[in-house]
Design a protein around this motif. Structure first.
Motif, short mmCIF file in Angstrom:
data_model
loop_
_atom_site.label_atom_id
_atom_site.label_comp_id
_atom_site.label_asym_id
_atom_site.label_seq_id
_atom_site.Cartn_x
_atom_site.Cartn_y
_atom_site.Cartn_z
N ASP A 71 24.08 21.23 27.84
CA ASP A 71 23.54 20.71 29.09
C ASP A 71 23.64 19.18 29.11
OD1 ASP A 71 22.38 21.48 31.60
OD2 ASP A 71 20.52 20.54 30.91
N LYS A 72 23.32 18.57 28.00
CA LYS A 72 23.41 17.11 27.91
C LYS A 72 24.86 16.65 28.04
CE LYS A 72 22.15 13.29 24.88
NZ LYS A 72 21.54 12.90 23.60
N ARG A 73 25.76 17.38 27.41
CA ARG A 73 27.18 17.02 27.42
C ARG A 73 27.82 17.18 28.80
NH1 ARG A 73 31.37 18.19 22.83
NH2 ARG A 73 33.32 17.73 23.86
N LEU A 109 26.86 28.11 33.00
CA LEU A 109 28.28 27.92 32.70
C LEU A 109 29.05 27.44 33.94
CD1 LEU A 109 28.82 31.08 30.49
CD2 LEU A 109 28.80 28.70 29.70
N PHE A 110 28.83 28.11 35.06
CA PHE A 110 29.55 27.72 36.27
C PHE A 110 29.01 26.42 36.87
CE2 PHE A 110 31.18 32.00 35.92
CZ PHE A 110 32.49 31.85 36.34
N GLU A 111 27.74 26.14 36.67
CA GLU A 111 27.17 24.87 37.13
C GLU A 111 27.81 23.71 36.37
OE1 GLU A 111 24.76 21.85 38.83
OE2 GLU A 111 25.36 23.83 39.52
N TRP A 112 27.94 23.86 35.05
CA TRP A 112 28.58 22.80 34.26
C TRP A 112 30.02 22.57 34.72
CZ3 TRP A 112 26.63 25.47 29.23
CH2 TRP A 112 25.26 25.17 29.04
N THR A 114 31.28 23.08 37.67
CA THR A 114 31.39 22.53 39.03
C THR A 114 30.67 21.20 39.20
OG1 THR A 114 29.46 23.81 39.77
CG2 THR A 114 31.63 24.82 40.09
N SER A 115 30.03 20.71 38.14
CA SER A 115 29.22 19.49 38.28
C SER A 115 30.05 18.24 38.58
CB SER A 115 28.40 19.26 37.01
OG SER A 115 29.24 18.84 35.95
N GLY A 116 31.32 18.26 38.22
CA GLY A 116 32.13 17.07 38.44
C GLY A 116 32.06 16.07 37.31
N HIS A 117 31.11 16.27 36.40
CA HIS A 117 30.97 15.35 35.27
C HIS A 117 31.71 15.86 34.04
CE1 HIS A 117 27.94 13.32 37.56
NE2 HIS A 117 27.17 14.38 37.59
N ALA A 118 31.98 17.14 34.00
CA ALA A 118 32.50 17.75 32.79
C ALA A 118 33.98 18.09 32.93
CB ALA A 118 31.73 19.03 32.50
N PRO A 119 34.75 17.77 31.88
CA PRO A 119 36.14 18.22 31.87
C PRO A 119 36.18 19.69 31.42
CG PRO A 119 35.70 16.91 29.91
CD PRO A 119 34.43 16.94 30.72
N LEU A 120 35.61 20.56 32.25
CA LEU A 120 35.47 21.97 31.92
C LEU A 120 35.98 22.81 33.09
CD1 LEU A 120 34.25 24.19 30.00
CD2 LEU A 120 32.13 23.94 31.30
N ALA A 121 36.89 23.72 32.78
CA ALA A 121 37.40 24.67 33.77
C ALA A 121 37.07 26.06 33.27
CB ALA A 121 38.91 24.50 33.94
N LEU A 122 36.57 26.89 34.15
CA LEU A 122 36.15 28.24 33.78
C LEU A 122 37.04 29.29 34.42
CD1 LEU A 122 32.33 28.06 33.82
CD2 LEU A 122 33.58 29.70 32.50
N ILE A 123 37.43 30.26 33.61
CA ILE A 123 38.14 31.43 34.11
C ILE A 123 37.32 32.64 33.69
CG2 ILE A 123 40.25 32.81 34.07
CD1 ILE A 123 41.73 30.24 33.19
N GLY A 124 36.76 33.34 34.66
CA GLY A 124 35.97 34.53 34.39
C GLY A 124 36.79 35.77 34.72
#
Length: 195
Positions: A71-73, A109-112, A114-124
């Motif tokens: 969450d912090k990251r 998981l999906f909030e992180w 879509t937050s725009g701060h994280a270099p995270l892409a999710l594929i469900g």
């Protein structure tokens, strides 16, 4: 974020793996790393936090601690993050196994992502076609609109896949392959049963 659904054996996971391999070999794309979690293999949905944290850092953390660290990251903007930072593609296979009563795991998981701060892409990926519609509105809103549905294979597609796999072998009569393809297509369309 991307949500992929379809009946079992329609090539969802295999297609995503193939696409990620092609993207990894593509020149000019930003660097990315893939982490894969299969919801069916987790002892509890919350275990995804520990696995994700360990995949990112190599460090083990309890579920509660991993959730805090993630969450912090992912939630707050970071001055350390560069525009060229490595993107993490989190592949969540059997996503429906992460659904809890409060749906907090999927929401986080999906909030992180879509937050725009994280270099995270999710594929469900899920066998449940209507999973997004079953989720609470606050969770559904985080899934985004990118959805891909895999339909069951038809008998002609199954026959073509079997024929391709048998290229160079003279093991089966064409009528046998056709019969197998028709039976599997009539029951499930699951290519794994035909193979």
């Amino acid at each position: 974020s991307l949500y992929i659904s379809g009946t079992p054996g329609t090539g969802k996971t295999a297609t995503v793996h193939h696409a990620l391999r092609l993207l990894a070999a593509e020149r000019g794309l930003p660097p990315f790393r893939t982490l894969e979690v299969n919801g069916m293999k987790l002892s509890s949905p919350q275990q995804v936090y520990s696995l994700l944290w360990e995949g990112l850092t190599g460090q083990h953390a309890s579920v509660a601690r991993a959730q805090q660290l993630l969450d912090k990251r992912f939630s707050a903007p970071s001055k350390k993050r560069r525009s060229g930072a490595e993107v993490v593609v989190l592949l969540l296979d059997e996503l429906d196994y992460l659904v809890t009563r409060t749906q907090s795991v999927i929401y986080n998981l999906f909030e992180w992502a879509t937050s725009g701060h994280a270099p995270l892409a999710l594929i469900g990926i899920s066998n449940t076609m209507d999973l997004p519609e079953r989720l609470l509105p606050r969770v559904h809103s985080r899934l985004g609109i990118r959805r891909v549905s895999f339909l069951p294979y038809s008998h002609s597609e199954i026959a073509a896949i079997i024929a391709d796999r048998l290229t160079g072998l003279d093991a089966f009569e064409p009528k046998g392959v056709e019969l197998c393809a028709r039976k599997v297509a009539a029951v499930s369309g699951d290519i794994r049963r035909a193979l």
